[in-house]
Design a protein around this motif. Sequence first.
Motif, PDB file in Angstrom:
ATOM      1  N   ARG A  98       0.837  -1.203   0.000  1.00 27.35           N
ATOM      2  CA  ARG A  98       0.000   0.000   0.000  1.00 27.35           C
ATOM      3  C   ARG A  98       0.867   1.245   0.000  1.00 27.35           C
ATOM      4  N   SER A  99       0.306   2.331  -0.518  1.00 29.88           N
ATOM      5  CA  SER A  99       1.026   3.605  -0.418  1.00 29.88           C
ATOM      6  C   SER A  99       1.018   4.017   1.054  1.00 29.88           C
ATOM      7  N   TYR A 100       2.022   4.788   1.422  1.00 27.74           N
ATOM      8  CA  TYR A 100       2.163   5.194   2.823  1.00 27.74           C
ATOM      9  C   TYR A 100       1.108   6.230   3.177  1.00 27.74           C
ATOM     10  N   GLU A 101       0.452   6.037   4.293  1.00 28.83           N
ATOM     11  CA  GLU A 101      -0.436   7.045   4.868  1.00 28.83           C
ATOM     12  C   GLU A 101      -0.041   7.190   6.324  1.00 28.83           C
ATOM     13  N   GLU A 102      -0.107   8.403   6.822  1.00 33.44           N
ATOM     14  CA  GLU A 102       0.320   8.678   8.197  1.00 33.44           C
ATOM     15  C   GLU A 102      -0.536   7.879   9.175  1.00 33.44           C
ATOM     16  N   PRO A 103       0.080   6.999   9.973  1.00 31.73           N
ATOM     17  CA  PRO A 103      -0.703   6.220  10.945  1.00 31.73           C
ATOM     18  C   PRO A 103      -1.067   7.052  12.171  1.00 31.73           C
ATOM     19  N   THR A 104      -2.026   6.551  12.934  1.00 33.96           N
ATOM     20  CA  THR A 104      -2.397   7.165  14.202  1.00 33.96           C
ATOM     21  C   THR A 104      -1.376   6.735  15.240  1.00 33.96           C
ATOM     22  N   ARG A 105      -0.703   7.688  15.849  1.00 29.86           N
ATOM     23  CA  ARG A 105       0.365   7.405  16.823  1.00 29.86           C
ATOM     24  C   ARG A 105      -0.227   6.803  18.097  1.00 29.86           C
ATOM     25  N   ILE A 106       0.487   5.866  18.680  1.00 27.48           N
ATOM     26  CA  ILE A 106       0.102   5.240  19.944  1.00 27.48           C
ATOM     27  C   ILE A 106       1.040   5.782  21.029  1.00 27.48           C
ATOM     28  N   ALA A 107       0.478   6.277  22.115  1.00 25.02           N
ATOM     29  CA  ALA A 107       1.293   6.825  23.206  1.00 25.02           C
ATOM     30  C   ALA A 107       2.215   5.757  23.782  1.00 25.02           C
ATOM     31  N   ASN A 108       3.436   6.160  24.105  1.00 24.16           N
ATOM     32  CA  ASN A 108       4.453   5.311  24.735  1.00 24.16           C
ATOM     33  C   ASN A 108       4.903   4.119  23.890  1.00 24.16           C
ATOM     34  N   ALA A 109       4.582   4.108  22.615  1.00 24.46           N
ATOM     35  CA  ALA A 109       5.049   3.026  21.740  1.00 24.46           C
ATOM     36  C   ALA A 109       6.523   3.266  21.422  1.00 24.46           C
TER      37      ALA A 109
END
Length: 176
Positions: free
Chosen positions: A50-61
């Motif tokens: 897939r083309s890159y799309e900005e993911p939703t960040r997970i805290a403390n990952a």
Amino acid sequence: MDMQHEGSHIARQTSDRAAAAAAAKKAEFLTFRLGAEEYGIDILRVQEIRSYEEPTRIANAPAFIKGVVNLRGVIVPVVDLRTKLGCEKVEYNGFTVVIVLNVHGRVVGAVVDSVSDVLELSSELIKPAPEMNTTVDTSFITGIASVGERMLILMDIEALMSSADMGLMDTSQSLQ
């Protein structure tokens, strides 16, 4: 005449077995780039690209986990392989893609600079990875393949994605 027919039948069976053995020693690899290096992973682990799309960040990952994306109703963790493998940072561009993998029944995305092609490699093209006395974990590197001018680093993407520091797999799952 029967002996001649029998001999050609045996020869045909032997050549069929040899062809089957040769086919069994070949594997297909999806090749991709991280900086100047080219890597190869087992095509059977790849679900889609897939083309890159900005993911939703997970805290403390950890830094190498970019976040999660919703892939047709499935929440998929996205790992930046550059960060995971200690490569230099790079700006994402139009070539940046996410390889969607199926690892131990879990869907995971891997961000890479670009995908090159699919290569069928015979076992004689693959050389063992050199042993290095280093603190860097190279256990996921399965071999090095030379294809013309190209040098491919072959990796066991399942081993990399299910390593303990990734935190993506339940340890009881990865032992199955």
